[in-house]
Structures are given as structure tokens and as C-alpha cells.
Design an enzyme around this catalytic site. Sequence first.
Site, PDB file in Angstrom:
ATOM      1  N   ARG A 128       0.836  -1.199   0.000  1.00  0.00           N
ATOM      2  CA  ARG A 128       0.000   0.000   0.000  1.00  0.00           C
ATOM      3  C   ARG A 128       0.875   1.254   0.000  1.00  0.00           C
ATOM      4  NH1 ARG A 128      -4.890   0.179   4.273  1.00  0.00           N
ATOM      5  NH2 ARG A 128      -4.730  -2.048   3.794  1.00  0.00           N
ATOM      6  N   SER A 143      -7.981  -0.050   0.561  1.00  0.00           N
ATOM      7  CA  SER A 143      -8.887  -0.184   1.695  1.00  0.00           C
ATOM      8  C   SER A 143      -9.476   1.164   2.104  1.00  0.00           C
ATOM      9  CB  SER A 143      -8.170  -0.874   2.846  1.00  0.00           C
ATOM     10  OG  SER A 143      -9.052  -1.207   3.874  1.00  0.00           O
ATOM     11  N   HIS A 144      -9.209   1.610   3.343  1.00  0.00           N
ATOM     12  CA  HIS A 144      -9.800   2.835   3.887  1.00  0.00           C
ATOM     13  C   HIS A 144      -8.929   4.057   3.657  1.00  0.00           C
ATOM     14  CE1 HIS A 144      -6.931   1.388   6.848  1.00  0.00           C
ATOM     15  NE2 HIS A 144      -6.854   2.629   7.312  1.00  0.00           N
ATOM     16  N   LYS A 152      -4.068  -6.381  -2.014  1.00  0.00           N
ATOM     17  CA  LYS A 152      -4.277  -7.402  -0.992  1.00  0.00           C
ATOM     18  C   LYS A 152      -4.178  -8.759  -1.686  1.00  0.00           C
ATOM     19  CE  LYS A 152      -7.070  -4.756   2.291  1.00  0.00           C
ATOM     20  NZ  LYS A 152      -8.348  -4.663   3.033  1.00  0.00           N
ATOM     21  N   ASP A 204     -16.057   0.612   4.423  1.00  0.00           N
ATOM     22  CA  ASP A 204     -14.846   1.321   4.034  1.00  0.00           C
ATOM     23  C   ASP A 204     -14.625   1.186   2.535  1.00  0.00           C
ATOM     24  OD1 ASP A 204     -14.102  -1.344   3.913  1.00  0.00           O
ATOM     25  OD2 ASP A 204     -12.062  -0.964   4.620  1.00  0.00           O
ATOM     26  N   ASP A 238     -13.054  -0.786   0.570  1.00  0.00           N
ATOM     27  CA  ASP A 238     -13.148  -2.061  -0.147  1.00  0.00           C
ATOM     28  C   ASP A 238     -14.160  -3.018   0.476  1.00  0.00           C
ATOM     29  OD1 ASP A 238     -11.612  -2.551   2.113  1.00  0.00           O
ATOM     30  OD2 ASP A 238     -10.315  -4.005   1.127  1.00  0.00           O
ATOM     31  N   ASP A 281     -14.560  -4.420   3.490  1.00  0.00           N
ATOM     32  CA  ASP A 281     -14.286  -5.445   4.497  1.00  0.00           C
ATOM     33  C   ASP A 281     -14.412  -4.920   5.929  1.00  0.00           C
ATOM     34  OD1 ASP A 281     -12.012  -3.897   4.582  1.00  0.00           O
ATOM     35  OD2 ASP A 281     -10.608  -5.505   4.089  1.00  0.00           O
ATOM     36  N   ARG A 282     -14.703  -3.612   6.085  1.00  0.00           N
ATOM     37  CA  ARG A 282     -14.925  -3.040   7.414  1.00  0.00           C
ATOM     38  C   ARG A 282     -16.383  -2.597   7.551  1.00  0.00           C
ATOM     39  NH1 ARG A 282     -10.061   0.792   9.545  1.00  0.00           N
ATOM     40  NH2 ARG A 282      -8.258  -0.397   8.801  1.00  0.00           N
ATOM     41  N   LYS A 319      -6.847  -3.160  20.490  1.00  0.00           N
ATOM     42  CA  LYS A 319      -7.537  -1.869  20.587  1.00  0.00           C
ATOM     43  C   LYS A 319      -8.946  -2.007  21.156  1.00  0.00           C
ATOM     44  CE  LYS A 319      -6.782  -0.847  16.191  1.00  0.00           C
ATOM     45  NZ  LYS A 319      -6.748  -0.108  14.920  1.00  0.00           N
ATOM     46  N   HIS A 377     -13.098  -4.594  11.125  1.00  0.00           N
ATOM     47  CA  HIS A 377     -13.012  -5.922  10.495  1.00  0.00           C
ATOM     48  C   HIS A 377     -13.718  -6.933  11.402  1.00  0.00           C
ATOM     49  CE1 HIS A 377     -10.088  -4.953   7.302  1.00  0.00           C
ATOM     50  NE2 HIS A 377      -9.553  -4.118   8.179  1.00  0.00           N
ATOM     51  N   ALA A 423       2.225   1.281  16.414  1.00  0.00           N
ATOM     52  CA  ALA A 423       2.556   1.812  15.088  1.00  0.00           C
ATOM     53  C   ALA A 423       1.553   1.280  14.079  1.00  0.00           C
ATOM     54  CB  ALA A 423       3.971   1.406  14.702  1.00  0.00           C
ATOM     55  N   ASN A 436       0.140  -0.086  10.704  1.00  0.00           N
ATOM     56  CA  ASN A 436       0.701  -0.895   9.621  1.00  0.00           C
ATOM     57  C   ASN A 436       0.235  -0.442   8.253  1.00  0.00           C
ATOM     58  OD1 ASN A 436       2.376  -2.862  10.957  1.00  0.00           O
ATOM     59  ND2 ASN A 436       0.509  -3.712  11.818  1.00  0.00           N
TER      60      ASN A 436
END
Length: 839
Positions: free
Chosen positions: A394, A483-484, A493, A617, A619, A621-622, A660, A704, A797, A799
Site C-alpha cells: 500500500r 482499503s480505507h 491485498k 470502508d 473495499d 471489508d470493514r 484496541k 473488520h 505503530a 501498519n
Amino acid sequence: MPSNFEKFSDESRTVVSREAPKKRTAANIGLTPLALCRVCGLLLGVLMTLLVSHYVYQSQVEDVKYSQLMSLTQQRAELTARNVRAYLETLAPKLEYYSSQPRIEKALDTNATPLLAEEAKKMQALIDNLIKVRFFSRGNWEVDPTLRYSEQDMIKSAERRLKVSPEVVKTQDQWYLNFVMPIPKSTSQPVVGSMLVSFNLQALKKQLALNNSRLGKASLIQQFTGGKPLPIFDSGENDFDILGSAQVPGSHLIVEFRPSKYLFSQTHANVLLLFILLTVVAAIFLASGFFAGSLLGRRLMAANEASNTATAKTGNRPRPVVGTVKNNDILDIEITEQDEALFGFEDHSEQGAQGGTQPTNAEEYAEDEANSQGSNLDVSQTIPDVVFRAYDIRGIAGSQVSNELAYKVGQSVASEALDDGENTLIIARDARLSSPELTEYLIRGVLSTGCDVLNIGTVPTPLMYFATEVLDTCSSGIIVTASHNPADHNGFKIVINGKCRSEEDIKAIRGRILKGEIYRGTGTEHRHDIVPQYIDTIFSDVALAGEISIVVDAANAVAGTVAPQLFEELGCQVTPLYCDLDGSFPNHSPDPSVEANLQDLIKAVQDAGADMGVAFDGDGDRLAVVTPKGKIIWPDRLLMLYARDIVSRNPGADVVFDVKSTRHLNKCITEVGGRPVMWKTGHSPMKAKMQETGALLGGEFSGHIFIKDRWYGFDDGLYAAARLIEIVSLQGQSLDDLCEELPQSVATPEIRVPVSEDKKFALIESLRASGNFADAKITCIDGLRADFSKGWGLVRASNTSAAITLRFEADTPDFLHKLKALFVREIRKIDNTINIDWK
């Protein structure tokens, strides 16, 4: 003189060779050329006999016996299927007898529960292997939460007097054979209710083992039209992988049979006749070899005698061999082209990797591809390391994710897939403005390796995952998406053999490009529309008890091509919001984890009076959800609703969530009998952990949601939304009411703080090494999470972008403020230039 010293010799010196000792040859040990040729002829005859014997034995014995074994295997499968059918047919008249009894019909009509319970006891006493009998008055089954969806479908069909086949179901690790009968049985009367009868499988197991002792392994499978086969149980052991299969008439059951060595021993071939035939063949070959050897030997002897006579006449005598040794250094010898080939010194620089041929592409990358063979440095400059992230590729479209990168990624992933035994890659893309061109170059790269392409077009990422699960063509694929991320980003992906790529796998893609380990060939592109199959599969799985009104916010991204149609097919009243495709995302960023991006959805839900709002989102998947009152259900709390539904029906199931997520998940999952598992953030590590633990449910705070119960376990925002709609419709409560039952603390959303790519991971490592978080429980599986008695905080951090992310949860606003201050203090000890915007 030894040859390794010849280079130091004086070239004027002559060397006379001494006569070497005579070696033992055929001549001086008394074996004449005639005898030698005859022996060779016989050996050749023996060799030919062995080759023919092997071929005849393989084709006339082994192949015949294997053919008989295949036939016997199919016969065993059909015979066992008839045994199972006969058992089912013995049960049907008994159940029809009870379903025709007026007393049961009257008891159902008057809701006489004690009388029905008494009838159930009688049936259990009189019918072998009967475990449970349940009676339902017409429509009353809809309020029974213990019923599985398959049982509900059977009851619905019985009430409509449709043919209902027996089905095998699994409840709490126990298998049952279910029958449903309408009451009364007579078709001339209206249905007043139904009877659900459950048997254990002991009798079925006996039928499966009947007459199969030592013959092989019989397996009972259940498979519905369009569905995957469900193994139920096996009986016996097999030694061969030959498969016989037979449908049990009038049911969804299939019997599979695999043979043992004992069954193979019952096959036969006419070995005596073959032995006689091979004996004749051997005699012919041996006689022919002896005759040919004799003929050749006599000719050699005649030629030798003629040579000896000529020597005697001329009086020639043997002379000593005299030679002059030249002073040539072996390093100075000139090597010819033939010698180069002999010693392996030829130039391979023009050969393709893996011994293939160079691509015959006429596109503009053909010249670049040839040049890249000679300069890994040039390639590395166009393949930036920063875009190869923890679980996908990405970066910024054009400058980082270029057409050349897409071409190289296509080559590398296709070569990896070919190494894994896959000869086709599924290719898809999202709706970003840069996606069509990147997809074109990606496909060119894949085809240049000889790998085929199955192009499924512009679809959400979950449909690419779905295609790798259900299509027979292959189980590997790539989707072009970021993605988002913002509109100017893009990426890839990747799935190979049904598994998303991990961080090491993603880095290996770049490594393969730099090393030039790329196959060469010419592949073929095919196209396939996966959307109808995806919608039909969810439609057959999800059942709604009533109409639900929803607002769908697709953020002008690719989910807008599928989501409205899917929810309308399920029976929802759909209000689309930003469902038209526009890859610039003009209304808001396609990231539903940011509260500001959900404000239009909140307003639309309240204006429409909808039962819920769902946001996806870039794509698909969220998932993010909004209640009728305009409250946002963050995905970690949404996971509690799924856990209550799924784990309550599957006690002991694992539920995986990321670092999270709220700490209340632990208690919520254990209360319904599940096992909570905290793990790293990221769709790839989450899916890997679910596969490792066998979890039925997983989720991340980012949105997700991974559901393995009745689905495939990949992150799918559309399917997760469909299951949420099902839960709300079956519970009979509003989404706000359901959420009020869930525990809640004061919490922040995900807070993103810009930190450069080269500093973000080092910052987290320094915090782990020197951070002072007093008596907190420290978790370092992903970043640093500090849990206190009254709350917790996290820094990690990202990703997917140049940032660190923080999140906090506490019992009170005051303690939440203390957590924020603590983390800011420790972060600024390491880098005092970092500023955190709490808005």
C-alpha cells in the site's frame, strides 16, 4: 611423468613412455569374441524380457485389478446407501402413525402441553434411538430460540405440506437425525402444527458398518444443493484413495466408500495365461539375442584373423612411443566454444528464470523487463520497500504504487502461486480512479509468467475472498485496493492457497522481484461475475423474522455495487447513501472508524426513521453501525452482540479480538461460555490466529469482523451487516435497546498521530524498553497496552499509514484524562516534537 608437473618441463626434453603392464582382457582370460557377443546377446534378451514383463504386468494385472477395485468400491457405496435408505424408511411409517393421531392434533389445537409431553414419552419408550420429541403449534416455533435455522426451515416446509427430507444436525458436539412431520398427516385437513423428532446416530452407524467389515472405510456426508459437503462420521479404515460415492435417495445424505487392502485382495487377473505368454516371449528374446550375438561374434573373429595375417606379411614390429612435451601452462590454454559448453562456461544471462523463455509481450514493459535482468539496483529503485507493509502492499498511487510496480507484483505473486501448485489467479479491483490502470498492468504481469487470470471485475474485497473459497478454478487472488486510505493511495491485498499474506510473505514478494525469480510463459485471461453467487449464498444462509429498514453508506466506494442489492434481496427496506461509484470519494473519506465520516449517516438514519445505518470502508471489508437514536456502535461493542448470538449456540468457542478493543469483551465472552483471545491488529494476523485457535468469531476495533459460524472466516463487512440485521429481527428489540444491555465505559475513538515511516516502529520499541507505566499490566503483542484496575491505554505503530495510533478506556472521565497524560508524558520523553490532537 605426472601431468601436473608437465608445465615445468623443458620443451627440448623427450619422454619415452614405458610399456604398461598388460590388463586382464577378454582375450587373455580365455573368453573369445564369439562367446562375449553371445553373452551380451543373452543379457539383451533378458533385459527386453524384463521390460515387456513389467509392461504386461502393469497393464494386464495391476490395471485390471485396480479397475475391478474401483467397480467394487462403487458397489460398496451403493449397497451402503441402500442400507441407510432402508433404515430411514423403517422410521417414516412409525412417525406418520403418531402424526395422524387425533389426540395429538387436538392437544396441539388446544395447546395442551402436558398431554403432548405424555405422548412424547410414549414415543421415546416405543421407538429405538429416539432422543427427543418436540411439538409446535402452527407458527409457534418462531419464538423458540433453541431451534437451529435448518430446523426452522424444515418446520416451515412441513407446515406448507412440502416434502421434508430427514437432516442430520450438530448441537453442542452431538449429532442428531431430525424428522419433521406435519400434524395431521392427512393432506385433506389444514395443518395445526408439526412434530420435530430427533434420533441419535447409533442405528445409522450400524447401517454404515453393515457388511463393510475389513472391506474399507464408509463415510456419511450431508450436502445441500450448492453447499459444501459436511462430513458426519466414518466407519472402518482404508488403504487406497479410490472413492465410490452414492446418494441416499430421498435425503441430502451421501455415502462415500474407500477400499482397504482386504477388498483389493478379492480382485483377480488371469495370471496363469500371462505366465505362459511371458515364457514364450522370454524364449523368443533369448533365442534372438543368442543368434544375433553369434552372428556378430563370428564377424569379429573373421576380421581379427585378417588383421593378423596382414601384419605378419609386412613384418611390422611394435615401436616405443616417443613424444615431445610442450611447455604450455594450463591457465594459458585457449578454450573453444565447444569446450565452454562442455565445462558449463556458457553465458546464461539471456535465459529466463526457472529455465523458461522470455516473455513475448509487445507492451512497453518488455524492454524494461529485459533490462531489469541485468541490474537489481535499477529494479530496487522502482520497488520501494516502504509500500510492502505488514499484511498488504500500500502507498501513494503513481509515485509509490506505479504501473511498473503493479506489473512486477503480478509477476512475483503469480510465480509464488505457481510454486504453490496454483495455475490461475483471481484478479479484482476497487473503485479508485487509479485502480483500472493498475489492474491492467497487474494482469499483464501475471500473464507473462504463464499463469492464467480469472478477472472478477470491480467488487469489494470480501467477494475476492469468497471467490477463492467457492470457485474450483483456484484459491489464490489479488485485489487492487488501498482499503480505507485516502483517494490518492492504492495497493494490493493478496491471498495464496486460501491464506492472506503475512509480513514475511509480503516482504518475500519484493525479494523475489529483486532476485529475478520469475517464471516466463503466456497465460490466458478469463472473466467471471461472482456477485450473483455471493448474494445467493448469503440469501440462503440469513433468515429475517420481519422487515428491517436500513441506510447504507458506501462512501462512493466499491461496496455500493453490491450492498444495496444484497440487503434488498434479504427483504430490507434500503435507503442508499453515497452508493454511486466515485473514486475521488467526494463526500467523505472511506474510513468508517473516523467519527466525522459517520455524521451524514447518523442524520440520514434519523431522517428516515430507519432501524439502523451501516457504513463500509473503501473495499467493503470493514463495518460501522449507527442506531436509530444516532449512536455509533464501535466494532468492539458490536462484537459483544455477535458473541452473545454465536457463542451461546456454540459453547466453548474461541473469540479473537485485537489490542484496541474494550476490556469488557473478556467478561461478555466468558459469560456466554466462550474463551476470549486478545491478538495483534490487522486482518492477516487476525485470520491466522482464528485458523490457529479454530475460533468462530473475531473482530477488530477498526471494523473488520470475522465470522466462521455458517461462513468462511474472512473479514466481510457486508456479511457481518447481514448477520446483525438477522440478530435484530429475531430478537424483537431495537438496536438501541440491545446495545443498552451491553457494558460500557468512557472511551476514546482511535487517535492517529502522524509519525514518519522510518521513526514509528523505533518509537514503540523505545517505549517498551524505557517507558514508566507504574504497576500496569503490560501487553506487547502489538505496540504497548497498559492495563490498570480502572482502565487501559494503548499506543502502536500503524501498519497501513505513517502514524502511531492511541486509544484509551476508563471507568471515569477523570481516570481517562490521567491515562492520556501518562502516555503523552512517556511518548514525549522519547520524542518531544510529537503533538497529539485530541479532537
